[in-house]
Design a protein around this motif. Structure first.
Motif, PDB file in Angstrom:
ATOM      1  N   ALA A   1       0.839  -1.196   0.000  1.00  0.00           N
ATOM      2  CA  ALA A   1       0.000   0.000   0.000  1.00  0.00           C
ATOM      3  C   ALA A   1       0.875   1.247   0.000  1.00  0.00           C
ATOM      4  CB  ALA A   1      -0.915  -0.012   1.218  1.00  0.00           C
ATOM      5  N   MET A   2       0.255   2.398  -0.322  1.00  0.00           N
ATOM      6  CA  MET A   2       1.013   3.633  -0.464  1.00  0.00           C
ATOM      7  C   MET A   2       1.709   4.045   0.832  1.00  0.00           C
ATOM      8  SD  MET A   2       2.032   5.881  -2.566  1.00  0.00           S
ATOM      9  CE  MET A   2       0.980   5.571  -3.992  1.00  0.00           C
ATOM     10  N   HIS A   3       1.108   3.738   2.002  1.00  0.00           N
ATOM     11  CA  HIS A   3       1.721   4.188   3.258  1.00  0.00           C
ATOM     12  C   HIS A   3       3.003   3.412   3.571  1.00  0.00           C
ATOM     13  CE1 HIS A   3      -0.917   0.833   4.524  1.00  0.00           C
ATOM     14  NE2 HIS A   3      -0.012   0.615   5.457  1.00  0.00           N
ATOM     15  N   ASP A   4       3.259   2.325   2.865  1.00  0.00           N
ATOM     16  CA  ASP A   4       4.507   1.561   3.029  1.00  0.00           C
ATOM     17  C   ASP A   4       5.412   1.685   1.806  1.00  0.00           C
ATOM     18  OD1 ASP A   4       4.309   0.512   5.583  1.00  0.00           O
ATOM     19  OD2 ASP A   4       3.084  -1.183   4.936  1.00  0.00           O
ATOM     20  N   MET A   5       5.051   2.533   0.850  1.00  0.00           N
ATOM     21  CA  MET A   5       5.768   2.569  -0.415  1.00  0.00           C
ATOM     22  C   MET A   5       7.230   2.977  -0.237  1.00  0.00           C
ATOM     23  SD  MET A   5       5.189   1.796  -3.537  1.00  0.00           S
ATOM     24  CE  MET A   5       3.385   1.872  -3.613  1.00  0.00           C
ATOM     25  N   GLY A   6       7.481   3.983   0.597  1.00  0.00           N
ATOM     26  CA  GLY A   6       8.859   4.430   0.794  1.00  0.00           C
ATOM     27  C   GLY A   6       9.725   3.359   1.415  1.00  0.00           C
ATOM     28  N   SER A   7       9.213   2.727   2.473  1.00  0.00           N
ATOM     29  CA  SER A   7       9.990   1.685   3.152  1.00  0.00           C
ATOM     30  C   SER A   7      10.245   0.498   2.231  1.00  0.00           C
ATOM     31  CB  SER A   7       9.256   1.224   4.416  1.00  0.00           C
ATOM     32  OG  SER A   7       9.131   2.278   5.338  1.00  0.00           O
ATOM     33  N   ALA A   8       9.202   0.043   1.512  1.00  0.00           N
ATOM     34  CA  ALA A   8       9.344  -1.131   0.653  1.00  0.00           C
ATOM     35  C   ALA A   8      10.306  -0.858  -0.504  1.00  0.00           C
ATOM     36  CB  ALA A   8       7.973  -1.555   0.116  1.00  0.00           C
ATOM     37  N   SER A   9      10.181   0.315  -1.138  1.00  0.00           N
ATOM     38  CA  SER A   9      11.068   0.644  -2.253  1.00  0.00           C
ATOM     39  C   SER A   9      12.514   0.760  -1.788  1.00  0.00           C
ATOM     40  CB  SER A   9      10.624   1.960  -2.909  1.00  0.00           C
ATOM     41  OG  SER A   9       9.297   1.874  -3.377  1.00  0.00           O
ATOM     42  N   SER A  10      12.704   1.377  -0.614  1.00  0.00           N
ATOM     43  CA  SER A  10      14.071   1.560  -0.118  1.00  0.00           C
ATOM     44  C   SER A  10      14.701   0.237   0.302  1.00  0.00           C
ATOM     45  CB  SER A  10      14.090   2.543   1.055  1.00  0.00           C
ATOM     46  OG  SER A  10      13.421   2.023   2.185  1.00  0.00           O
ATOM     47  N   VAL A  11      13.871  -0.749   0.703  1.00  0.00           N
ATOM     48  CA  VAL A  11      14.411  -2.059   1.070  1.00  0.00           C
ATOM     49  C   VAL A  11      15.136  -2.680  -0.126  1.00  0.00           C
ATOM     50  CG1 VAL A  11      13.748  -4.447   1.535  1.00  0.00           C
ATOM     51  CG2 VAL A  11      12.909  -2.631   3.005  1.00  0.00           C
ATOM     52  N   VAL A  12      14.492  -2.641  -1.299  1.00  0.00           N
ATOM     53  CA  VAL A  12      15.102  -3.220  -2.497  1.00  0.00           C
ATOM     54  C   VAL A  12      16.349  -2.426  -2.897  1.00  0.00           C
ATOM     55  CG1 VAL A  12      14.722  -3.885  -4.902  1.00  0.00           C
ATOM     56  CG2 VAL A  12      12.851  -4.040  -3.260  1.00  0.00           C
ATOM     57  N   THR A  13      16.235  -1.087  -2.886  1.00  0.00           N
ATOM     58  CA  THR A  13      17.384  -0.263  -3.222  1.00  0.00           C
ATOM     59  C   THR A  13      18.527  -0.479  -2.227  1.00  0.00           C
ATOM     60  OG1 THR A  13      15.869   1.412  -4.098  1.00  0.00           O
ATOM     61  CG2 THR A  13      18.137   2.091  -3.711  1.00  0.00           C
ATOM     62  N   PHE A  14      18.176  -0.626  -0.949  1.00  0.00           N
ATOM     63  CA  PHE A  14      19.172  -0.854   0.100  1.00  0.00           C
ATOM     64  C   PHE A  14      19.972  -2.120  -0.170  1.00  0.00           C
ATOM     65  CE2 PHE A  14      19.894  -3.198   4.151  1.00  0.00           C
ATOM     66  CZ  PHE A  14      20.896  -2.404   4.672  1.00  0.00           C
TER      67      PHE A  14
END
Length: 639
Positions: free
Chosen positions: A399-412
């Motif tokens: 969901a959108m409220h987790d979008m930043g955390s989820a996207s940064s996990v992959v980038t991390f």
């Protein structure tokens, strides 16, 4: 903690193609400057180290310092984007990156340059993490493919022009310092364009940032990367120093997991890893980072040291890799937007990446350059199929409220793979070069691998030996990278494909097409249970003047993001009397009328799934509540 509200920072409705392209221009400028910072410097590093009297280990650290800080700060940038203005955070990242670039150009020693590169990496971590988050806030997963071509083109332009521009600068009277300063005006332009064109709703709520968890996470990752970089050179792999570094890293990361599991706003939400797609994407992206960063670093060194090319010529020799990346990312993005399917491209990309790295493991100081170009093209096509799509499939399941955390996990984890890969592969290369030189000189040149890289200062016979040693050692680096790529192949094969959604947020998928549209103001509800949010969107399923009931609605999903179709959803009052009952539709959506207010129980049941029951505190207003149902053979249960 109060319910999130949206303040007016721009239109809440979906952006038009024209609006997206205006904002996209600023994002692409920032991405261009971020990529340029690595590709321009890569071909200049041999000259920089010769001028500042650096060694092979310091060569690796110029790259590793940036990757280390960008990797360690990526989760923090991603979490902050879920809590504060994405636009302001992106501009802050540009400012930090620009400051690091400007200071890097005035460095007078290798330790000083490494420190400025570390500062540059903090800004780079924000640019890498936030571009995916901002794009996700503007464009739905189904439509995102058509824009990924622009991202691929930017990667191609930066990767092609970076080495060329860097080589020209190094070979010109300007000198290598302008390789850092040339990024500054582009970064300033990106800052201005984003300020004028990027308008997103701003999420505001009372938050408590988990600084302890962030510190422990950064510390653990930093200790591991420092250990990988120094082991085998400054101390033995099997020494007590190794035990101290690894033990400290494990303790720090273990404490980070403990803290994150109990924090109200964790920097790296551990619940995300219950999602099978996210976990497999993280594993798959490790080899992509190793190939992407390692390829750019060690290829430039191979062409200049082993083959004797100038920095400009070395940049031209990497063009097959870049063209393969550009074509594959552009074509796959267009096809994915039309079909909504990502897995065929990811599987093909993993296979091509493995094949390309395997072929590159055969190179030595005399490999045919045309043949090597074809190897690079194969690897580039594989990276292009994988890099953006691994992020896309993750964004499609959250969901959108987790979008930043989820996207940064992959980038991390992609940058972590790159950081650890460059450090470890650099150590392997240095040791192998030392062995090759020592063997060629009859045991008299064992330190050559970690000594000066200024070949002009060496006698011609020794110079030829060092060139041959570097060329023959490069193949071993790519062989290790190929072994890591096997993990990527297994991860994408095991990944379950979920069709790309056409909405920005998961909960929008639950709305039926025939829904009425009325306006509601955001509601504050202090006692709503976790995942239960009052409706802050203009979509509803009734006219309040005609039907005095408040709907409870949401979506029922499995932990890996797949919809649970046909699940029975029942709402009862506090006494256990049934109030309403329905079944989920083909996207897992449901809605129930909820007359009145007070305490209610929402019960969800489906074949082969564990039943879920949660208390809801209704207040006579629309209430959104998503349900995650674990399969019966799983112990995972999320409310």
């Amino acid at each position: 903690m109060s319910t999130p509200t949206v303040t007016s920072a721009g239109p809440a409705e979906p952006m038009t193609h024209r609006q997206i392209m205006k904002a996209f221009s600023g994002l692409l400028l920032a991405l261009l400057v971020a990529m340029l910072s690595s590709t321009i410097v890569s071909n200049a590093l041999p000259t920089i180290l010769a001028d500042l009297h650096g060694s092979q280990s310091q060569y690796t650290w110029v790259v590793t310092a940036t990757l280390l800080t960008s990797t360690a700060t990526t989760p923090l940038w991603g979490k902050l984007s879920d809590l504060f203005s994405k636009k302001l955070l992106y501009q802050l990242a540009i400012v930090i990156f620009t400051l690091g670039s400007a200071l890097g150009g005035i460095a007078q020693s290798m330790p000083e340059l490494i420190a400025y590169r570390a500062l540059q990496g903090i800004g780079l971590g924000g640019l890498q993490a936030l571009i995916q988050v901002v794009i996700a806030a503007m464009i739905s997963p189904r439509d995102r493919g058509r824009y990924s071509g622009y991202i691929g083109a930017t990667f191609a332009v930066a990767t092609v022009s970076g080495p060329l521009v860097g080589g020209l600068i190094v070979d010109s009277p300007l000198g290598w310092r302008w390789c850092f300063w040339v990024c500054v005006p582009v970064a300033v332009a990106a800052f201005v364009v984003l300020g004028r064109t990027l308008h997103l709703p701003v999420l505001t709520r009372k938050v408590k940032i988990d600084w302890l968890g962030a510190t422990l996470l950064v510390g653990g990752v930093a200790l591991l990367l420092i250990w990988v970089s120094l082991a085998g050179k400054s101390f033995a792999w099997g020494s007590w120093t190794t035990v101290a570094y690894v033990g400290g890293a494990l303790v720090s990361l273990g404490l980070a997991v403990f803290v994150e599991s109990r924090a109200s706003e964790p920097v790296l939400p551990l619940r995300l890893f219950r999602n099978r797609t996210i976990t497999l994407s993280v594993l798959g992206t490790l080899a992509v980072g190793t190939a992407m960063f390692g390829g750019s670093v060690f290829l430039g060194q191979y062409y200049q040291i082993a083959r004797g090319f100038s920095p400009t010529h070395a940049g031209l020799m990497t063009m097959p890799l870049v063209l393969g990346l550009f074509l594959s990312s552009t074509v796959s993005g267009q096809v994915i937007s039309r079909t909504g399917r990502t897995k065929p491209f990811m599987v093909a990309g993993a296979v091509l990446l493995l094949v390309g790295l395997g072929l590159l493991s055969t190179v030595d100081h005399a490999t045919n350059l045309t043949l090597m170009g074809s190897y690079l093209a194969v690897m580039g096509i594989g990276i292009g199929f994988l890099m953006q799509n691994l992020v896309l499939v993750v964004q499609n399941t959250v969901a959108m409220h987790d979008m930043g955390s989820a996207s940064s996990v992959v980038t991390f984890f992609r940058t972590l793979g790159g950081s650890a890969g460059v450090s470890a592969l650099g150590a392997v290369l240095s040791a192998q070069v030392a062995t090759n030189v020592s063997a060629a000189l009859g045991g008299k040149g064992g330190g050559a691998g970690g000594g000066s890289l200024d070949l002009k200062a060496l006698p011609e016979p020794v110079r030829a030996v060092v060139r041959t040693a570097y060329g023959d050692a490069t193949g071993k680096v790519f062989l290790i990278a190929a072994c890591i790529a096997v993990v990527t192949l297994l991860a994408v094969v095991l990944m379950r494909e979920t069709p790309l959604r056409a909405s920005l947020d998961l909960r929008e998928e639950a709305a039926p097409e025939e829904a009425e549209t009325v306006e509601f103001q955001p509601i504050q509800q202090a006692h709503a249970p976790r995942h239960a949010r009052t409706d802050d969107r203009p979509r509803a399923w009734f006219e309040p003047e005609q039907q005095p009931v408040s709907p409870v609605h949401g979506v029922v999903l499995t932990p890996d993001g797949a919809p649970v179709v046909g699940a029975a959803v029942t709402l009862t009052d506090a006494a256990g009397h049934q109030v309403a009952r329905t079944s989920t539709n083909d996207v897992g959506g449901y809605r129930l009328p909820a007359p009145g207010s007070g305490h209610h129980i929402l019960i969800t049941a489906a074949p082969e799934h564990t039943p879920e029951a949660v208390a809801l505190d209704l207040a006579g207003r629309p209430l959104h509540h998503d349900v995650t149902m674990a399969r019966a053979d799983s112990l995972v249960s999320v409310h």
